[in-house]
Design a protein around this motif. Structure first.
Motif, mmCIF file in Angstrom:
data_model
loop_
_atom_site.group_PDB
_atom_site.id
_atom_site.type_symbol
_atom_site.label_atom_id
_atom_site.label_comp_id
_atom_site.label_asym_id
_atom_site.label_seq_id
_atom_site.Cartn_x
_atom_site.Cartn_y
_atom_site.Cartn_z
ATOM 1 N N GLU A 8 0.836 -1.195 0.000
ATOM 2 C CA GLU A 8 0.000 0.000 0.000
ATOM 3 C C GLU A 8 0.871 1.246 0.000
ATOM 4 O OE1 GLU A 8 -2.839 0.004 3.183
ATOM 5 O OE2 GLU A 8 -3.595 1.996 2.664
ATOM 6 N N SER B 65 -2.190 -0.872 -3.988
ATOM 7 C CA SER B 65 -3.256 -0.035 -3.436
ATOM 8 C C SER B 65 -2.687 1.332 -3.072
ATOM 9 C CB SER B 65 -3.822 -0.733 -2.192
ATOM 10 O OG SER B 65 -4.550 0.162 -1.430
ATOM 11 N N CYS C 200 -3.675 5.286 -1.494
ATOM 12 C CA CYS C 200 -4.668 6.100 -0.814
ATOM 13 C C CYS C 200 -4.114 7.517 -0.744
ATOM 14 C CB CYS C 200 -4.882 5.485 0.574
ATOM 15 S SG CYS C 200 -5.318 6.625 1.845
ATOM 16 N N LYS D 21 -6.979 3.882 10.592
ATOM 17 C CA LYS D 21 -6.113 2.968 9.824
ATOM 18 C C LYS D 21 -5.511 1.906 10.718
ATOM 19 C CE LYS D 21 -3.832 2.289 5.904
ATOM 20 N NZ LYS D 21 -4.662 1.706 4.863
#
Lengths: 586, 303
Positions: B31, B63, B65, B88
């Protein structure tokens, strides 16, 4: 013990001086005791380096007590000055902004301020043995003080093994410690349960002290320093305390810079009123001539400092004027006098002396050839002129002159700074100030943009050009080097605001000062602007100035700043204002 | 395999994207958390880099964000970052931070939150080939103490400023004028990389208060921590300490470690309105390492 300063003109921030130095450096005759030692709330306003902190410290109880002891006199307890510094990291904390609630933010800010005031009171008094002895001697009184404080503050945490004042001091330091830890933790709101306010701790503590024989007739002067550094909640809290009706036990003396001077709104949205709730004392003294307050004070300051080096003569001997400069000024005086008398044989002696005052120095500058070097700026009077009435600006060039003189002297002791050295330092410091402007004030003043820095530079360059033209050609007020802004109306309101923003930035950098004087119209008061006179020598201008200010249109000033357009000049315009009587210093 | 998360805050410089690629070569990330100022400087150039990073992540099925921050609203940033970490789950994950173009304040807020959840982080820092010779930053704003890291100020003590200096000497003078300290410690990076000895020279700092020079090496294994740590140990009994990192970005990490050891010190940040679009050129050495995030209380418990 007085700290041994290698250079007698070393400028230390007042907070860094020890108590003996404060007493020995301070000039008694020009202090503000008559304002400070009163029941009135006072705002003491002055730029950085004008002596605000020094004035507050000098008038603090600790210093006055020491002074009395040295003079073998008994201390005066009528007015007990407590110095409360606000430029500390405690007052720079921003956690109050995390509260979504204005009220809680205000409570936190008041909490820190109230505890700091109590702490400062204790810190000031605990070092004075006789205070502690008086309180501690009577064990019944001592117990009663502890009990009363514990009852009013709702605590049982005071350490009774030490004196009452020392104990309260420790208590407050601990409360500050605990509340900061809470605020910095995940559970910040928990501080709220034990938050103190002015009413819950400061007033009760003062009342407790007033119950002791030592302070029963005392009036406490709460001297808040650097108030311009406070946030809006702290300022509103203080204003609310200023509005407090009963001033028998305490009053506020608040030192603040002119720029960013605190607003007058209180915590409840009201406001405090000048004249009614407080008075303002402007620390910037008139300084234009040898009879003015500042000139005389400057003389005393420098002579007092020189006395520490063993130099016992007057300051004019230590900073002699260049002989040719002096001679030529005299010649020009004579020339101007003779010219005027020949054209005006019936003139009175006042008319003659006024004319000579106005034009003799201008004549000197006009008679210099166009390719001549810069004038040999020197002499004590010139040093006072370039200080622009600010003590730090007075000491700074003297420091460097002394330093240069010592390095040229093998014996390590000097009896005078030669005119050559004086001139060199003055020109160098002047050029350095112009360099700061040329490099851009955005590099040193927060909130100044690159564009504004350029505009400020343009503005001052064009002002210097205008003042030079006037010096060389103007028929009426050739040596005017201050200005006011005219033709401010609804059309020009916006550019006026933008221009004032530039002036404010320059003021924060101490390139310009704002003063208040009489306007032409109907005796109103208006602000006028005094460029730092240290700017003058590098441009060959006369830093001595004269009692007049040039009225400049806001549109012209703005064009000078933004388009680098020259300011309009007519050699016989009537747009100056004479700033009052020649020797009034107003 | 442990889940690896990379925190990155790209700007418009060459090393922002090139550095990101190097990060991904060094580790396999599951991520990416991308911080971004919605009102940041040089938005066109920065947006290009951000889009490139997002496209790359999409192409590699990583991924990503995006966490939007506001350059001119530090309170909002504090709340946004805190809320992100509250929600998170990162407890059992390996955390990596690319410091290169991350603003110090954002880095510290992230570390504040990470310290509650993880014991260490791995950092990447990509040096440029060169810095702009003319100017780097301008229009600085008033210094501010980091929220929740503003120290425990003791009214008994005077203020000492510890400044890790950099190439903007005016900011040193500015911070000294702002805090009016009794004493200043100038922690100056060793060596002549990027003409350091000329641009980061103590003679450039016009300081009129008592000052002391401390040599540090941010490129040494401990990021300059030990030298400053020893000095703070000396000063803390007598002074309230405010510490500012204006020099090598790696010192922002060592400063945070210092705070963990001495929670009574205050961390200071000086925001700037303008950064040179030609702040740096190219990408040179990558420095990587691990930093333990033990708070003082943790240490005492672990003992």
């Amino acid at each position: 013990m007085t700290k041994l300063l290698k250079n007698p003109f070393e400028y230390e921030a007042a907070n860094n001086l020890d108590d003996d130095d404060i007493i020995s450096f301070y000039i008694e005759d020009y202090n503000y005791s008559r304002f400070l030692n009163s029941n009135r709330n006072i705002f003491l306003v002055g730029e950085r380096g004008s002596g605000k902190t020094m004035t507050l410290l000098y008038n603090s109880f600790k210093i006055q007590h020491l002074k009395s002891k040295k003079g073998k006199q008994s201390a005066n307890y009528d007015y007990v000055g407590i110095h409360i510094p606000c430029n500390t990291p405690l007052f720079h904390k921003k956690e109050y902004l995390l509260f979504n609630d204005d009220f809680k933010a205000s409570v936190l800010c008041e909490h820190y301020l109230a505890l700091t005031i109590v702490y400062s009171i204790c810190d000031s008094l605990r070092e004075i043995k006789e205070v502690d002895e008086t309180i501690s001697a009577d064990s019944e009184m001592k117990n009663s003080l502890f009990e009363e404080f514990e009852y009013l503050i709702d605590t049982t945490d005071l350490n009774r093994k030490i004196g009452f004042i020392a104990s309260v001091r420790l208590f407050v330091a601990r409360e500050l410690n605990i509340s900061q830890k809470k605020i910095n933790s995940e559970n910040a709101e928990s501080f709220y349960d034990n938050a103190y306010s002015f009413s819950s701790i400061v007033i009760p503590f003062i009342k407790i002290l007033k119950n002791t024989p030592a302070f029963s007739k005392s009036h406490f002067l709460l001297m808040i320093d650097d108030a311009h550094d406070l946030n809006k909640y702290q300022i509103r809290n203080i204003n609310s305390w200023i509005a407090y009706r009963d001033h028998s036990d305490f009053s506020f003396k608040i030192a603040t810079a002119k720029i960013n001077r605190p607003e007058f709104i209180t915590a409840t949205g009201g406001s405090i009123l000048e004249g009614h709730d407080f008075i303002t004392v402007d620390m910037e003294k008139p300084f234009q001539n040898e009879k003015s307050d500042f000139f005389l004070m400057a003389k005393e300051i420098l002579e007092k400092r020189l006395a520490k080096t063993g130099f016992v003569s007057d300051v004019d001997s230590f900073f002699p004027i260049n002989a040719d400069f002096k001679q030529n000024l005299e010649k020009c005086k004579q020339l101007v006098r003779e010219k005027y008398i020949s054209k005006n044989p019936l003139a009175s002696s006042k008319q003659v002396s006024d004319y000579v005052y106005k034009y003799s120095r201008a004549e000197y500058f006009r008679s210099r050839g166009t390719n001549a070097n810069l004038p040999p700026y020197s002499g004590f009077e010139t040093i006072v002129d370039i200080s622009t009435g600010v003590i730090r600006n007075l000491l700074d060039p003297c420091y460097w002159m002394y330093d240069a003189a010592i390095s040229h002297n093998n014996s390590g002791k000097i009896m005078a700074v030669t005119p050559t050295i004086q001139n060199h330092i003055i020109i160098e410091r002047s050029k350095r100030m112009w360099e700061r402007l040329a490099n851009g004030l955005d590099r040193e003043v927060d909130g100044c943009s690159k564009e504004q820095a350029k505009q400020i530079f343009n503005l001052f360059e064009n002002l210097a050009v205008l003042f030079k033209k006037r010096l060389l050609e103007h028929k009426s007020e050739p040596r005017a080097i201050t200005f006011s802004i005219s033709q401010v109306n609804s059309e020009t309101k916006q550019i006026h605001e933008s221009l004032i923003e530039l002036i404010n930035i320059a003021q924060r950098a101490q390139i310009i000062y704002t003063r208040i004087g009489s306007a032409k119209d109907f005796g109103k008061q208006e602000p006028y602007y005094v460029p730092n006179r240290m700017l003058m020598p590098a441009k060959g201008l006369d830093p001595h100035g004269q009692y007049a200010r040039v009225s400049l249109k806001v549109k012209d000033l703005w064009a000078a700043a933004t388009q680098n357009k020259e300011l309009p000049f007519l050699n016989n315009d009537n747009n100056e204002q004479v700033m009052g009587d020649l020797f009034s210093g107003l | 395999m442990d889940c690896k998360i990379l925190f990155v805050f790209p700007d418009w410089e060459d090393r922002a994207y090139e550095g990101f690629l190097r990060d991904l070569k060094a580790q396999t990330f599951h991520e990416i958390v991308l911080f971004n100022y919605v009102d940041g400087l040089h938005p066109t150039e920065t947006r290009l880099i951000v889009e490139k990073i997002k496209e790359f992540c999409l192409s590699e099925d990583i991924s990503i964000c995006e966490l939007n921050l506001t350059k001119n609203d530090f309170i909002s940033n504090w709340n946004v970052i805190n809320n992100f970490f509250i929600e998170k789950e990162i407890d059992k994950k390996e955390i990596f931070i690319d410091l290169t173009t991350t603003p110090r304040e954002v880095l510290w807020i992230a570390l504040y939150n990470l310290t509650k959840k993880v014991k260490s982080i791995t950092y990447f820092y990509h040096q440029p080939e060169e810095y702009n010779q003319d100017w780097l930053t301008r229009e600085s704003e008033a210094p501010r103490l980091l929220l929740k890291h503003s120290g425990i100020i003791d009214p008994l003590k005077q203020t000492a400023l510890v400044i890790i200096t950099g190439f903007d000497s005016e900011r040193v003078n500015q911070i000294v004028n702002y805090f009016d300290p009794k004493k200043v410690i100038l922690a100056i990076q060793k060596g002549n990389q990027f003409e350091n000895q000329t641009r980061n020279n103590d003679k450039l700092f016009q300081i009129e208060v008592e000052k002391e020079i401390l040599d540090i090496d941010a490129y040494d294994g401990d990021l300059g921590f030990e030298a400053i740590n020893n000095k703070i140990g000396e000063l803390s009994p007598d002074f309230n300490i405010v510490i500012a990192s204006l020099g090598p970005k790696l010192t922002a990490l060592s400063m945070y470690k210092l705070f963990l050891s001495y929670p009574e010190i205050a961390l200071c940040y000086i925001p700037c309105k303008d950064f040179n679009v030609e702040y740096s050129k190219g990408i040179a050495t990558t420095i990587t390492g691990k930093v333990e995030l033990f708070k003082k209380n943790d240490f005492n418990e672990n003992k």
